[in-house]
Design an enzyme around this catalytic site. Structure first.
Site, short mmCIF file in Angstrom:
data_model
loop_
_atom_site.label_atom_id
_atom_site.label_comp_id
_atom_site.label_asym_id
_atom_site.label_seq_id
_atom_site.Cartn_x
_atom_site.Cartn_y
_atom_site.Cartn_z
N HIS A 69 2.00 5.84 -3.35
CA HIS A 69 1.20 6.49 -2.31
C HIS A 69 2.09 7.34 -1.41
O HIS A 69 3.23 6.98 -1.13
CB HIS A 69 0.39 5.48 -1.50
CG HIS A 69 1.19 4.42 -0.80
ND1 HIS A 69 1.75 4.62 0.45
CD2 HIS A 69 1.51 3.14 -1.14
CE1 HIS A 69 2.37 3.52 0.84
NE2 HIS A 69 2.25 2.61 -0.11
N ASP A 71 1.24 8.30 1.76
CA ASP A 71 1.07 8.02 3.18
C ASP A 71 1.99 6.90 3.65
O ASP A 71 2.47 6.09 2.85
CB ASP A 71 -0.38 7.67 3.50
CG ASP A 71 -0.86 6.42 2.74
OD1 ASP A 71 -0.76 6.41 1.50
OD2 ASP A 71 -1.31 5.46 3.40
N ASP A 101 8.60 1.81 1.76
CA ASP A 101 7.15 1.75 1.50
C ASP A 101 6.53 3.11 1.71
O ASP A 101 6.00 3.40 2.77
CB ASP A 101 6.54 0.71 2.44
CG ASP A 101 5.07 0.43 2.14
OD1 ASP A 101 4.60 0.82 1.05
OD2 ASP A 101 4.40 -0.16 3.00
N GLU A 133 -3.39 4.82 1.17
CA GLU A 133 -3.25 3.46 0.66
C GLU A 133 -3.16 2.48 1.81
O GLU A 133 -3.69 1.35 1.74
CB GLU A 133 -2.00 3.36 -0.24
CG GLU A 133 -1.85 2.03 -0.95
CD GLU A 133 -1.08 0.97 -0.16
OE1 GLU A 133 -1.05 -0.21 -0.58
OE2 GLU A 133 -0.51 1.30 0.90
N GLU A 134 -2.49 2.89 2.89
CA GLU A 134 -2.28 2.00 4.02
C GLU A 134 -3.56 1.73 4.81
O GLU A 134 -3.57 0.90 5.72
CB GLU A 134 -1.21 2.57 4.95
CG GLU A 134 0.18 2.73 4.32
CD GLU A 134 0.88 1.41 4.04
OE1 GLU A 134 0.24 0.36 4.26
OE2 GLU A 134 2.03 1.43 3.60
N GLU A 161 5.51 -0.31 -5.64
CA GLU A 161 5.68 -0.96 -4.33
C GLU A 161 6.98 -1.76 -4.33
O GLU A 161 7.47 -2.20 -5.38
CB GLU A 161 4.50 -1.88 -4.03
CG GLU A 161 3.18 -1.17 -3.81
CD GLU A 161 3.05 -0.55 -2.42
OE1 GLU A 161 4.02 -0.62 -1.63
OE2 GLU A 161 1.97 0.00 -2.13
N HIS A 347 6.87 -1.48 7.22
CA HIS A 347 6.07 -1.53 8.46
C HIS A 347 6.88 -2.03 9.65
O HIS A 347 6.32 -2.59 10.59
CB HIS A 347 4.83 -2.43 8.27
CG HIS A 347 3.90 -1.97 7.20
ND1 HIS A 347 2.62 -2.48 7.04
CD2 HIS A 347 4.04 -1.05 6.21
CE1 HIS A 347 2.03 -1.89 6.01
NE2 HIS A 347 2.89 -1.02 5.48
#
Length: 374
Positions: A69, A71, A101, A133-134, A161, A347
């Site tokens: 992804h 984003d 990520d 995706e997030e 991932e 994150h």
């Protein structure tokens, strides 16, 4: 460009979840076309963001998907030591939002693309890059709907991932919803004249917590930690002042479901309790925020065997975080998680990836291409 240079370009795009992503899509498209790949941009229903599908090799044959992804989550934490959208190298580490990520995986796939394009592939390699995706895997369903028009059914999808390049065969599913209760305001000295939305929501939450605790005794799967589906209330908001009857309250709730259990179905008892408030004068709303299925381990998976050979690591049975892999599996495509970096860095401020991890990932991708070569 080498993988670090590509990653620096990707990090510089502030492709935060829920925002337009045209700039990063255009850059990746131009890079891939220059490498000789076929590129299709798939605009989502939002109108300002797109998925990308990139193909090298013969479309008429079955091949493999490298999925990631574009984003990232926001980077507003004050603990960042440098600009999160400027790649910073410190020793063997590269710092920036999305390094782990999961723009690190995207950079590895793009860095390997020229070598793949130069190989006389007997079977194709597809890059499938999604948006949002997030926000609960909102972009990839549109990509998967279009995929049959772009290629033959893939033999498998590698979801990059962060897993320290150890293949992962299963993960939990998730569903999340926002609950809203609207009552009637007034002075707190006359509660008989108002409808307290917080009190009403408190009853729903108490029911949800008790129900969530009961999940610990249902549908156990010892491959996971914890071994059961879980529920939590993560956000609650309401009220203006202590002497005003609150007329509005919202709460965000999520469930994490083991394979074989529908995440959305786990929320039904909570939804029923919320809707029952309508019988006593409250207005209520139930808004689904996200939902994606678990990834169930596939017995005798050829893809797992391929990744075991390419990485030199035996697959890990399961992780508790979620990915787009369950949606690929739901679409009939064998899927496995395998990517550089560690999920514990995602994150968080000062997110980083190790240069050696990127090198290992790129080698796996190029070795996959060698397997598919003539």
């Amino acid at each position: 460009m080498n993988v670090e240079e590509i990653l620096a370009n990707l990090i510089a795009f502030r492709s935060v979840v829920g925002t337009p992503n045209g700039a990063i899509v255009d850059w990746i498209r131009e890079y891939c076309q220059a490498a000789g790949a076929e590129v299709t941009a798939l605009q989502g229903p939002e109108g300002d963001r797109s998925n990308l599908v990139v193909t090298v090799g013969p479309r008429e044959r079955r091949g493999y998907v490298l999925s990631g992804h574009m984003d990232v989550v926001p980077a507003s934490e004050p603990e960042w030591s440098s600009d999160p959208f400027v790649l910073r190298r410190d020793g063997g580490r590269l710092y920036g939002r999305g390094t782990t990520d999961m723009k690190g995986f995207l950079a590895c796939a793009l860095a390997a693309l020229p070598a793949l394009a130069a190989t006389n592939l007997r079977q194709p390699v597809h890059l499938a890059f999604s948006y949002d995706e997030e926000a609960g895997c909102r972009g990839v369903p549109h990509l998967l709907t279009a995929l049959p028009t772009l290629c033959e059914p893939p033999l498998g999808a590698i979801i990059g991932e962060p897993s320290r390049m150890q293949p992962v065969r299963a993960h939990k599913g998730k569903a999340a919803a926002r609950l809203e209760v609207i009552g009637r305001s007034g002075h707190s000295s006359r509660p008989d004249l108002g409808l307290n939305a917080i009190h009403a929501m408190a009853g729903v939450i108490a029911h949800a917590v008790a129900y969530g605790q009961s999940l610990a005794d249902q549908h156990l799967d010892r491959n996971f930690e914890p071994a059961y589906s879980s529920l939590q209330v993560g956000v609650i908001a309401g009220g203006q002042a202590v002497n005003i009857i609150p007329d509005r309250c919202t709460a965000d709730i999520e469930v994490r479901a083991v394979p074989g259990v529908s995440p959305s179905s786990l929320l039904e008892p909570v939804k029923a309790r919320l809707l029952a408030l309508g019988d006593i004068g409250f207005k209520v709303a139930w808004n689904e925020l996200s939902s994606y299925p678990a990834l169930a381990p596939a017995n005798g998976s050829e893809l797992a065997a391929v990744l075991t050979e390419l990485t030199g690591q035996e697959p890990l049975t399961a992780v508790s975080y979620g990915t787009e892999a369950g949606l690929y599996q739901q679409a009939g495509i064998d899927a496995i998680i395998c990517g550089p970096g560690d999920i514990s860095r995602a994150h968080r401020p000062n997110e980083y990836i190790e240069i050696e991890e990127l090198a290992a990932c790129r080698k796996v991708i190029e070795d996959l291409g060698a397997r598919l070569g003539a």
